[in-house]
Design a protein around this motif. Structure first.
Motif, mmCIF file in Angstrom:
data_model
loop_
_atom_site.group_PDB
_atom_site.id
_atom_site.type_symbol
_atom_site.label_atom_id
_atom_site.label_comp_id
_atom_site.label_asym_id
_atom_site.label_seq_id
_atom_site.Cartn_x
_atom_site.Cartn_y
_atom_site.Cartn_z
ATOM 1 N N PRO A 174 0.843 -1.205 0.000
ATOM 2 C CA PRO A 174 0.000 0.000 0.000
ATOM 3 C C PRO A 174 0.872 1.247 0.000
ATOM 4 C CG PRO A 174 -0.701 -1.574 1.679
ATOM 5 C CD PRO A 174 0.624 -2.042 1.180
ATOM 6 N N ASP A 175 0.276 2.343 -0.414
ATOM 7 C CA ASP A 175 1.053 3.589 -0.503
ATOM 8 C C ASP A 175 1.545 4.051 0.858
ATOM 9 O OD1 ASP A 175 -1.179 6.093 0.171
ATOM 10 O OD2 ASP A 175 -1.882 4.059 -0.131
ATOM 11 N N LEU A 176 0.881 3.624 1.934
ATOM 12 C CA LEU A 176 1.256 4.083 3.274
ATOM 13 C C LEU A 176 2.699 3.731 3.610
ATOM 14 C CD1 LEU A 176 0.279 5.318 5.983
ATOM 15 C CD2 LEU A 176 -0.347 2.991 6.692
ATOM 16 N N ALA A 177 3.178 2.564 3.132
ATOM 17 C CA ALA A 177 4.529 2.118 3.473
ATOM 18 C C ALA A 177 5.591 2.679 2.541
ATOM 19 C CB ALA A 177 4.587 0.595 3.445
ATOM 20 N N LEU A 178 5.206 3.459 1.542
ATOM 21 C CA LEU A 178 6.162 3.856 0.511
ATOM 22 C C LEU A 178 6.685 5.275 0.659
ATOM 23 C CD1 LEU A 178 4.404 2.269 -2.604
ATOM 24 C CD2 LEU A 178 6.229 1.325 -1.182
ATOM 25 N N HIS A 179 5.998 6.102 1.390
ATOM 26 C CA HIS A 179 6.452 7.494 1.518
ATOM 27 C C HIS A 179 7.827 7.549 2.174
ATOM 28 C CE1 HIS A 179 2.601 9.345 0.293
ATOM 29 N NE2 HIS A 179 2.042 8.278 0.876
ATOM 30 N N ASN A 180 7.960 6.896 3.308
ATOM 31 C CA ASN A 180 9.263 6.904 3.985
ATOM 32 C C ASN A 180 10.312 6.139 3.187
ATOM 33 O OD1 ASN A 180 8.430 8.366 6.354
ATOM 34 N ND2 ASN A 180 7.349 6.506 7.015
ATOM 35 N N PHE A 181 9.888 5.073 2.502
ATOM 36 C CA PHE A 181 10.835 4.295 1.702
ATOM 37 C C PHE A 181 11.436 5.154 0.594
ATOM 38 C CE2 PHE A 181 11.396 1.822 -2.231
ATOM 39 C CZ PHE A 181 12.481 1.044 -1.853
ATOM 40 N N PHE A 182 10.610 5.849 -0.139
ATOM 41 C CA PHE A 182 11.141 6.649 -1.252
ATOM 42 C C PHE A 182 11.930 7.857 -0.765
ATOM 43 C CE2 PHE A 182 7.923 4.509 -4.027
ATOM 44 C CZ PHE A 182 8.835 4.024 -4.951
ATOM 45 N N ARG A 183 11.611 8.350 0.398
ATOM 46 C CA ARG A 183 12.448 9.423 0.951
ATOM 47 C C ARG A 183 13.861 8.898 1.239
ATOM 48 N NH1 ARG A 183 7.420 10.798 3.593
ATOM 49 N NH2 ARG A 183 6.669 12.817 2.807
ATOM 50 N N GLU A 184 13.947 7.656 1.717
ATOM 51 C CA GLU A 184 15.261 7.056 1.943
ATOM 52 C C GLU A 184 15.966 6.777 0.616
ATOM 53 O OE1 GLU A 184 18.549 5.779 3.866
ATOM 54 O OE2 GLU A 184 16.779 6.778 4.731
ATOM 55 N N VAL A 185 15.217 6.370 -0.405
ATOM 56 C CA VAL A 185 15.796 6.169 -1.734
ATOM 57 C C VAL A 185 16.403 7.460 -2.249
ATOM 58 C CG1 VAL A 185 15.208 5.722 -4.156
ATOM 59 C CG2 VAL A 185 14.337 4.217 -2.360
ATOM 60 N N LEU A 186 15.677 8.574 -2.067
ATOM 61 C CA LEU A 186 16.195 9.870 -2.511
ATOM 62 C C LEU A 186 17.404 10.297 -1.682
ATOM 63 C CD1 LEU A 186 12.813 11.753 -3.111
ATOM 64 C CD2 LEU A 186 14.386 10.865 -4.835
ATOM 65 N N ARG A 187 17.371 9.988 -0.391
ATOM 66 C CA ARG A 187 18.492 10.377 0.472
ATOM 67 C C ARG A 187 19.780 9.665 0.067
ATOM 68 N NH1 ARG A 187 21.450 9.096 4.771
ATOM 69 N NH2 ARG A 187 20.611 6.967 4.808
ATOM 70 N N GLN A 188 19.677 8.376 -0.295
ATOM 71 C CA GLN A 188 20.868 7.627 -0.690
ATOM 72 C C GLN A 188 21.186 7.774 -2.183
ATOM 73 O OE1 GLN A 188 21.494 3.659 0.694
ATOM 74 N NE2 GLN A 188 20.223 3.895 2.543
ATOM 75 N N ASN A 189 20.370 8.559 -2.895
ATOM 76 C CA ASN A 189 20.624 8.841 -4.312
ATOM 77 C C ASN A 189 20.708 7.555 -5.137
ATOM 78 O OD1 ASN A 189 21.023 10.515 -6.529
ATOM 79 N ND2 ASN A 189 23.261 10.464 -6.329
ATOM 80 N N LEU A 190 19.733 6.685 -4.946
ATOM 81 C CA LEU A 190 19.650 5.453 -5.724
ATOM 82 C C LEU A 190 19.098 5.769 -7.112
ATOM 83 C CD1 LEU A 190 19.816 2.339 -5.893
ATOM 84 C CD2 LEU A 190 17.498 2.256 -4.938
ATOM 85 N N THR A 191 19.799 5.346 -8.162
ATOM 86 C CA THR A 191 19.385 5.656 -9.535
ATOM 87 C C THR A 191 19.446 4.398 -10.405
ATOM 88 O OG1 THR A 191 21.657 6.247 -10.148
ATOM 89 C CG2 THR A 191 20.223 8.034 -9.368
ATOM 90 N N GLY A 192 18.907 4.541 -11.622
ATOM 91 C CA GLY A 192 18.991 3.469 -12.608
ATOM 92 C C GLY A 192 18.071 2.288 -12.346
ATOM 93 N N ILE A 193 16.996 2.495 -11.586
ATOM 94 C CA ILE A 193 16.084 1.399 -11.240
ATOM 95 C C ILE A 193 14.818 1.503 -12.084
ATOM 96 C CG2 ILE A 193 14.739 0.353 -9.384
ATOM 97 C CD1 ILE A 193 17.692 0.038 -8.993
ATOM 98 N N VAL A 194 14.272 0.356 -12.435
ATOM 99 C CA VAL A 194 12.934 0.297 -13.016
ATOM 100 C C VAL A 194 11.988 -0.170 -11.914
ATOM 101 C CG1 VAL A 194 11.439 -0.772 -14.740
ATOM 102 C CG2 VAL A 194 13.785 -0.177 -15.340
#
Length: 838
Positions: free
Chosen positions: A277-297
């Protein structure tokens, strides 16, 4: 089925409903949208609407589920459209109540509320056939856990429930949930669309992230099963922590997210499937942006594939390409304007004490937030909105049928839930170009779309790139994807690159997608049904290195039009003619001393097998048969044995005449009396016959096909492969006889010249000995047509050796030195030898 047929069980929950009639002319619906509060609406027979505002907290953008508010408005829009529709439910008004379930924490109370009667009392009784609850139908909830809890209770009274986005396949079990219907495809189809997307772009190395709730567990398991069936491997699977609705994280959950994103950074897999669900993804994607993860589909499940709040995080465009599975886009006319329209308050309902005089059905802050997302909601195609819209219309059509409505009015009878459920199963109508009916699992067979997230304001934020047909179970209308990488190329996500044609896969580790490629050796090929083992070619076929098929070998044998065959045939013809000439000469000069000293009648015993052997040369040429193989193994060796035994006994006889006659006169007399030379030849010939017959019986004369080690494209048709072993056995006797004959000839080297045949016999026997040993040695290390050619050539040379080497000099003396072929000349030679010995 009636309610009395089902056991009365413990009470669970509910959330969104369509209410029963008040005064037999008004109906109410209830909903489960996340609004931050509870809204109630009551409609009387005159259609005057009174709005009550109850407990609407202060809204914050991250606290409000924009899609939930959008779907609530879709339900209101459908109800108002039906109420204003002249042909559907004429004279009947639909009402509704909206409930905020706070994801799953507020589910029990609404269920009990909707099941209760107008006096808020829910009796426990054996027969609910005539029981009339507060509502007649429920629309929602939007997630599997809440839907399941509500369905368990609603099914006891067979109260119709239509969920618009709960996709769990467990909900298709009509033994457990007989009153539950869905206007969305089940999880199996959603997962199938994801797998087809991966297959479309050749991805077989993926990462799966699931939520820690029932939605994540069930869909993660279903995805694993389908991926395994298609040869797609999961690099690893992790569980995302589920925060509270206010998105607060504990320290452990935060560390967990850091570890997961760090693992994504280190993995070679570039495809991430998010089932949450979207509820678990807000914090996850903020961490993705913090670690600058790129090149993912990123591949999104339907729970967040068109979420406008997550899409509003525009920095996500730098992390890779977002693809998602969602419901088919069916635009609803005029809904975009209705979504942001403020409701008009009206006078209070008469005889109602609960609603205050002043009503407000709107959360002003929530409405402002919705307006800020209005553009993206409009451009997204209002996909899930149609699911809610069609669910309300399905209930309306079922009521229309149940109440026996005509063009002007409907009957005023009481609506029992179980009767309405029966009508819901029968609905079949067209709505905005789509046919609405429920299949045997209770699902609406509406297609799915695969969308790509775009942040270009000139285009739809959720652009359709493919369509999934639930009946055909395949993708269509596939459009190019704008990949978020420098070259706009399809990202690669494979543990190992695909092997080239003719290469087998050698697994590395536990994953079948991780392997190294090895060439299939010659004589094997790679079958498409088995990529991990090279299959051997059939006996009469061959393949080169790294082959995917075998080709038929060309069968070869010694043929007449080949140069070696012609040469050998010419030699054999010359040998036959020369031997025939010798036979004629010896017959013509049979009474002369030269012929008598050469053996007399025994010469014809030698020349006849030689002629037969020359005539049998053709058995070596052409396609081998049982008869020709038998001749090769028996005819030639018998002819040779007769000739060599004659030569051997002739050498022995000459020595006996000149040396042993005086020393062993009695033995010599027996030798002459009992025809010792012929007995000797007959004995060894019989011995050879026994050897040949034993060899034929122990081996076989059936031709066999052998591969040519020097040229795998051909197969050699020859006599039995053990023929060389039999040849060695049969040749051994001839070799022994040749050695014995050579020894006797050597012993007679001092005899008179006319009787001294040591050098001729030595020449013949030495050549035969060397050639036979060489042939056996060559046949033991090589197989091919050359063996047949060499065998034939050695045979002809041995025949020529005996014909010309032994009989040739005597014919020369008979023809060119007739003066030496007289009794007087032979007597003088014997007298000279005797005088020298004395």
């Amino acid at each position: 089925m009636r309610p009395q047929d089902r056991a009365v069980c413990s009470l669970f929950l509910l959330l969104l409903a369509l209410t029963k009639p008040t005064k037999n002319s008004d109906f109410h619906l209830a909903g489960d949208y996340l609004l931050g509060g509870l809204f109630t609406l009551h409609a009387n027979v005159k259609g005057i609407v009174h709005l009550n505002y109850l407990q609407v907290p202060k809204c914050k953008e991250y606290e409000m589920k924009v899609l939930g508010y959008n779907l609530m408005q879709a339900m209101r829009f459908a109800v108002e459209e039906i109420n204003n529709h002249s042909s559907l439910l004429p004279g009947v008004l639909l009402g509704y109540e909206m409930v905020d379930i706070c994801y799953i924490s507020n589910s029990i109370q609404p269920v009990l509320y909707f099941l209760a009667r107008e006096d808020s009392f829910l009796p426990i009784q054996d027969d609910y056939s005539n029981y009339v609850p507060r509502v007649v139908a429920v629309i929602g909830p939007d997630n599997t856990e809440s839907t399941g809890m509500a369905a368990h209770l609603l099914s006891l009274l067979l109260l119709p429930q239509i969920t618009y986005s709960a996709i769990s396949d467990e909900l298709r079990d009509k033994q457990r949930f007989p009153s539950l219907l869905r206007t969305v495809l089940g999880a199996e189809h959603h997962i199938k669309a994801m797998v087809l997307l991966m297959l479309q772009y050749g991805w077989n190395w993926v990462i799966v992230l699931v939520s820690s709730d029932e939605y994540g567990r069930e869909n993660g398991y279903l995805l694993s099963e389908q991926l395994a069936g298609e040869g797609i491997c999961i690099a690893f699977q992790e569980t995302l922590p589920m925060p509270q609705p206010n998105l607060a994280l504990t320290e452990f959950e935060r560390e967990r997210l850091v570890a997961i994103v760090d693992k994504l950074q280190q993995s070679s897999a570039r495809i991430v499937v998010l089932l949450s669900p979207d509820l678990a993804l807000h914090n996850f994607f903020r961490e993705v942006l913090r670690q600058n993860l790129t090149g993912i589909v990123w591949i999104a499940s339907e729970s967040w594939s068109i979420d406008p709040v997550l899409h509003n995080l525009t920095e996500l465009r730098h992390t890779g390409t977002f693809l998602g599975i969602t419901t088919e886009n069916v635009p609803i006319p005029h809904f975009s304007k209705f979504r942001v329209r403020r409701a008009q308050a009206g006078p209070p309902t008469p005889n109602k004490t609960s609603p205050p005089a002043t009503c407000n059905q709107e959360c002003d802050t929530c409405l402002d937030t919705t307006k800020s997302f209005s553009t993206i909601l409009t451009l997204s195609g209002e996909r899930v909105v149609y699911n809610v819209y069609s669910a309300v219309y399905a209930v309306a059509h079922a009521l229309h049928s149940l109440l026996g409505c005509n063009e002007t009015s409907c009957s005023k009878e009481v609506v029992y839930p179980w009767k309405l459920l029966q009508e819901l199963w029968k609905v079949n109508f067209s709505l905005l170009g789509r046919q609405i009916f429920f299949n045997k699992q209770g699902d609406l067979a509406i297609g799915l779309e695969i969308v790509q997230w775009r942040w270009d304001t000139s285009q739809s934020p959720f652009q359709s790139i493919a369509f999934y047909h639930p009946t055909q179970r395949q993708l269509s209308n596939i459009s190019p994807v704008s990949w978020n990488n420098p070259n706009n190329t399809i990202p690669l996500s494979m543990c190992s690159r695909s092997c080239q044609a003719g290469q087998r896969k050698k697994p590395i580790g536990l994953h079948p997608c991780c392997f190294e490629c090895l060439d299939c050796p010659p004589g094997t090929f790679l079958n498409q049904s088995d990529e991990f083992d090279c299959q051997p070619c059939p006996n009469f076929e061959w393949s080169h290195k790294s082959s995917t098929f075998c080709y038929k070998r060309r069968t070869v044998f010694l043929e007449w039009d080949e140069a070696p065959t012609i040469v050998v045939a010419v030699l054999a013809a010359l040998g036959f003619l020369s031997t025939l000439a010798i036979l004629v000469i010896f017959w013509r000069y049979f009474q002369t001393p030269m012929v008598r000293s050469a053996g007399g009648p025994m010469c014809f015993l030698m020349l006849t097998p030689l002629l037969v052997a020359y005539l049998a040369v053709p058995v070596y040429v052409g396609r081998p048969t049982v008869l020709t193989c038998l001749c090769r193994q028996s005819l030639f060796t018998l002819c040779f044995t007769v000739c060599i035994s004659c030569i051997t006994v002739r050498s022995f006889q000459i020595v006996c005449v000149f040396k042993m006659a005086l020393r062993l006169p009695q033995a010599y007399s027996y030798w002459v009396r009992y025809h010792g030379p012929y007995v000797f030849v007959a004995f060894f010939t019989a011995l050879k016959v026994v050897i040949v017959v034993g060899n034929v019986l122990t081996t076989t004369t059936i031709p066999t096909i052998l591969s040519d080690p020097g040229n795998p494209k051909i197969m050699i048709l020859s006599c039995n492969p053990n023929y060389r072993q039999g040849l060695l056995l049969t040749t051994s006797l001839d070799v022994v006889l040749s050695v014995v004959g050579f020894s006797f000839a050597y012993m007679g080297k001092e005899l008179p010249t006319n009787y001294n045949e040591a050098k001729f016999i030595t020449l013949s026997m030495t050549f035969y000995f060397i050639s036979s040993i060489s042939l056996c040695t060559f046949m033991s290390v090589y197989q091919g047509v050359l063996v047949t050619i060499l065998d034939l050539l050695v045979t002809v040379f041995n025949l020529l050796g005996i014909s010309l080497g032994y009989f040739g000099p005597k014919c020369y003396m008979i023809l060119f030195y007739p003066e030496r072929n007289t009794p007087a000349y032979f007597n003088s030679m014997i007298q000279g030898y005797t005088m020298r010995k004395d």
